[in-house]
Write a protein that holds these residues in place. Structure first.
Motif, PDB file in Angstrom:
ATOM      1  N   GLN A  15      17.386  -3.346 -14.127  1.00  0.00           N
ATOM      2  CA  GLN A  15      18.838  -3.233 -14.068  1.00  0.00           C
ATOM      3  C   GLN A  15      19.441  -4.324 -13.203  1.00  0.00           C
ATOM      4  OE1 GLN A  15      20.237   0.380 -12.221  1.00  0.00           O
ATOM      5  NE2 GLN A  15      22.230   0.200 -13.203  1.00  0.00           N
ATOM      6  N   GLY A  16      20.455  -4.976 -13.772  1.00  0.00           N
ATOM      7  CA  GLY A  16      21.210  -5.956 -13.024  1.00  0.00           C
ATOM      8  C   GLY A  16      22.552  -5.379 -12.607  1.00  0.00           C
ATOM      9  N   VAL A  17      23.439  -6.279 -12.184  1.00  0.00           N
ATOM     10  CA  VAL A  17      24.789  -5.890 -11.799  1.00  0.00           C
ATOM     11  C   VAL A  17      25.712  -6.283 -12.948  1.00  0.00           C
ATOM     12  CG1 VAL A  17      26.675  -6.304 -10.184  1.00  0.00           C
ATOM     13  CG2 VAL A  17      24.322  -6.240  -9.360  1.00  0.00           C
ATOM     14  N   HIS A  18      26.391  -5.309 -13.501  1.00  0.00           N
ATOM     15  CA  HIS A  18      27.289  -5.581 -14.620  1.00  0.00           C
ATOM     16  C   HIS A  18      28.445  -6.444 -14.139  1.00  0.00           C
ATOM     17  CE1 HIS A  18      28.842  -4.919 -18.597  1.00  0.00           C
ATOM     18  NE2 HIS A  18      30.009  -4.586 -18.097  1.00  0.00           N
TER      19      HIS A  18
ATOM     20  N   ASP B 216      22.450  -4.589 -18.121  1.00  0.00           N
ATOM     21  CA  ASP B 216      23.361  -5.340 -17.249  1.00  0.00           C
ATOM     22  C   ASP B 216      22.781  -6.671 -16.770  1.00  0.00           C
ATOM     23  OD1 ASP B 216      25.255  -3.249 -17.419  1.00  0.00           O
ATOM     24  OD2 ASP B 216      24.232  -2.160 -15.820  1.00  0.00           O
ATOM     25  N   ILE B 217      22.193  -7.434 -17.709  1.00  0.00           N
ATOM     26  CA  ILE B 217      21.581  -8.726 -17.367  1.00  0.00           C
ATOM     27  C   ILE B 217      22.056  -9.774 -18.372  1.00  0.00           C
ATOM     28  CG2 ILE B 217      19.419  -9.998 -17.059  1.00  0.00           C
ATOM     29  CD1 ILE B 217      18.082  -7.237 -16.515  1.00  0.00           C
ATOM     30  N   TYR B 218      22.378 -10.950 -17.875  1.00  0.00           N
ATOM     31  CA  TYR B 218      22.739 -12.111 -18.691  1.00  0.00           C
ATOM     32  C   TYR B 218      21.521 -13.034 -18.712  1.00  0.00           C
ATOM     33  CZ  TYR B 218      25.350 -16.181 -20.264  1.00  0.00           C
ATOM     34  OH  TYR B 218      25.791 -17.258 -20.972  1.00  0.00           O
TER      35      TYR B 218
ATOM     36  N   PHE C  88      29.919 -14.523 -17.471  1.00  0.00           N
ATOM     37  CA  PHE C  88      28.504 -14.854 -17.447  1.00  0.00           C
ATOM     38  C   PHE C  88      27.659 -13.778 -16.780  1.00  0.00           C
ATOM     39  CE2 PHE C  88      30.316 -19.090 -18.062  1.00  0.00           C
ATOM     40  CZ  PHE C  88      29.582 -19.465 -19.173  1.00  0.00           C
ATOM     41  N   GLY C  89      28.228 -12.682 -16.409  1.00  0.00           N
ATOM     42  CA  GLY C  89      27.455 -11.558 -15.884  1.00  0.00           C
ATOM     43  C   GLY C  89      27.209 -11.654 -14.392  1.00  0.00           C
ATOM     44  N   GLY C  90      27.055 -10.500 -13.789  1.00  0.00           N
ATOM     45  CA  GLY C  90      26.784 -10.437 -12.362  1.00  0.00           C
ATOM     46  C   GLY C  90      25.353 -10.825 -12.036  1.00  0.00           C
TER      47      GLY C  90
ATOM     48  N   ARG D 126      11.329   0.990 -11.380  1.00  0.00           N
ATOM     49  CA  ARG D 126      12.723   0.570 -11.587  1.00  0.00           C
ATOM     50  C   ARG D 126      12.912  -0.696 -10.763  1.00  0.00           C
ATOM     51  NH1 ARG D 126      18.190   2.773 -12.334  1.00  0.00           N
ATOM     52  NH2 ARG D 126      17.203   4.670 -13.062  1.00  0.00           N
ATOM     53  N   TRP D 127      13.306  -1.765 -11.446  1.00  0.00           N
ATOM     54  CA  TRP D 127      13.615  -3.019 -10.767  1.00  0.00           C
ATOM     55  C   TRP D 127      15.119  -3.199 -10.806  1.00  0.00           C
ATOM     56  CZ3 TRP D 127       9.926  -7.363 -12.858  1.00  0.00           C
ATOM     57  CH2 TRP D 127       8.636  -7.134 -12.390  1.00  0.00           C
ATOM     58  N   GLN D 128      15.728  -3.335  -9.657  1.00  0.00           N
ATOM     59  CA  GLN D 128      17.159  -3.580  -9.585  1.00  0.00           C
ATOM     60  C   GLN D 128      17.387  -4.970  -9.011  1.00  0.00           C
ATOM     61  OE1 GLN D 128      18.194   0.106  -7.406  1.00  0.00           O
ATOM     62  NE2 GLN D 128      19.474   0.561  -9.192  1.00  0.00           N
ATOM     63  N   PHE D 129      18.192  -5.740  -9.719  1.00  0.00           N
ATOM     64  CA  PHE D 129      18.505  -7.108  -9.323  1.00  0.00           C
ATOM     65  C   PHE D 129      19.964  -7.172  -8.920  1.00  0.00           C
ATOM     66  CE2 PHE D 129      14.938  -7.312 -12.172  1.00  0.00           C
ATOM     67  CZ  PHE D 129      14.126  -8.297 -11.629  1.00  0.00           C
ATOM     68  N   GLY D 130      20.242  -7.765  -7.775  1.00  0.00           N
ATOM     69  CA  GLY D 130      21.606  -7.895  -7.288  1.00  0.00           C
ATOM     70  C   GLY D 130      22.351  -9.019  -7.981  1.00  0.00           C
ATOM     71  N   PHE D 131      23.577  -9.223  -7.542  1.00  0.00           N
ATOM     72  CA  PHE D 131      24.431 -10.274  -8.076  1.00  0.00           C
ATOM     73  C   PHE D 131      23.795 -11.634  -7.822  1.00  0.00           C
ATOM     74  CE2 PHE D 131      27.800 -13.380  -7.785  1.00  0.00           C
ATOM     75  CZ  PHE D 131      28.569 -13.093  -8.893  1.00  0.00           C
ATOM     76  N   GLY D 132      23.838 -12.525  -8.819  1.00  0.00           N
ATOM     77  CA  GLY D 132      23.351 -13.889  -8.637  1.00  0.00           C
ATOM     78  C   GLY D 132      22.469 -14.345  -9.774  1.00  0.00           C
ATOM     79  N   ALA D 133      22.040 -15.603  -9.676  1.00  0.00           N
ATOM     80  CA  ALA D 133      21.190 -16.214 -10.692  1.00  0.00           C
ATOM     81  C   ALA D 133      19.745 -16.228 -10.204  1.00  0.00           C
ATOM     82  CB  ALA D 133      21.655 -17.632 -10.987  1.00  0.00           C
ATOM     83  N   TYR D 134      18.846 -15.752 -11.045  1.00  0.00           N
ATOM     84  CA  TYR D 134      17.418 -15.720 -10.749  1.00  0.00           C
ATOM     85  C   TYR D 134      16.726 -16.716 -11.670  1.00  0.00           C
ATOM     86  CZ  TYR D 134      18.516 -11.405  -8.295  1.00  0.00           C
ATOM     87  OH  TYR D 134      19.051 -10.479  -7.442  1.00  0.00           O
ATOM     88  N   GLN D 135      16.074 -17.716 -11.084  1.00  0.00           N
ATOM     89  CA  GLN D 135      15.388 -18.754 -11.856  1.00  0.00           C
ATOM     90  C   GLN D 135      13.947 -18.324 -12.103  1.00  0.00           C
ATOM     91  OE1 GLN D 135      16.748 -21.861 -12.746  1.00  0.00           O
ATOM     92  NE2 GLN D 135      18.721 -21.382 -11.844  1.00  0.00           N
TER      93      GLN D 135
END
Length: 181
Positions: free
Chosen positions: A31-34, A85-87, A38-40, A8-17
């Motif tokens: 899973q990201g942050v809903h 929950d990913i943009y 433009f999404g969390g 399980r990979w959980q990504f916090g709020f923000g933009a990941y390049q």
């Protein structure tokens, strides 16, 4: 044999390049942050790079982002993967690259937004008769958005891209159809 299981990979709020495609070769829960608008959690890809490919059995060999359909047998698979929950968006449009390319069996996309790719936003294409063979049957989309892509919002093709379930898909301002099957 047993299906190799990922994490399980959980990504916090923000933009990941990301510099290249995320190739899912194990059953994963990403899973990201809903968030609103433009999404969390945002996954940002350079122009001409497919965002995420969920691989099926025998569809992955390496990391050549130039032609993601040319991968061949290694036996690793992303079947049963969940992205939620990913943009996902592209920084530009040059060559045909898709936002999410589903080749893996029973892949679930939930609360996913895909924006600005030169190809299709969500691209589901599979057939066990192809070389290499793939199987994306039983795919599921729930509460997703796909917009401002040069191709279709949702593209589904192939003998083994059936038995899919789509509930709550918003497509807008794409160059092709909202849904093309």
């Amino acid at each position: 044999g047993n299906l190799p299981v990922g994490k399980r990979w959980q990504f916090g709020f923000g933009a990941y390049q990301f510099a290249r495609t995320i190739n899912v070769i194990r059953s994963m829960y990403m899973q990201g942050v809903h968030g609103m608008g433009f999404g969390g959690t945002q996954f940002v890809f350079p122009e001409g790079v497919t965002g995420v490919i969920v691989h099926s059995n025998f569809s992955f060999e390496g990391f050549d982002d130039q032609d993601p359909e040319e991968f061949v047998a290694d036996g690793e698979r992303g079947d049963w993967t969940v992205l939620t929950d990913i943009y996902i968006f592209a920084q530009g449009k040059t060559t045909e690259a898709h936002g999410v390319f589903v080749k893996g069996f029973s892949t679930r996309l939930e609360n996913i937004a895909v924006y600005g790719f030169a190809g299709n936003g969500i691209h589901i294409k599979a057939s066990t008769g192809d070389t290499p063979g793939t199987n994306a049957n039983c795919w599921k989309l729930t509460n997703c958005r796909s917009g401002v892509n040069d191709g279709h919002g949702l593209f589904v093709q192939g003998a083994d891209a059936n038995a899919g379930h789509c509930f709550g898909l918003d497509t807008y301002a794409n160059g092709g159809w909202g849904i093309y099957e």
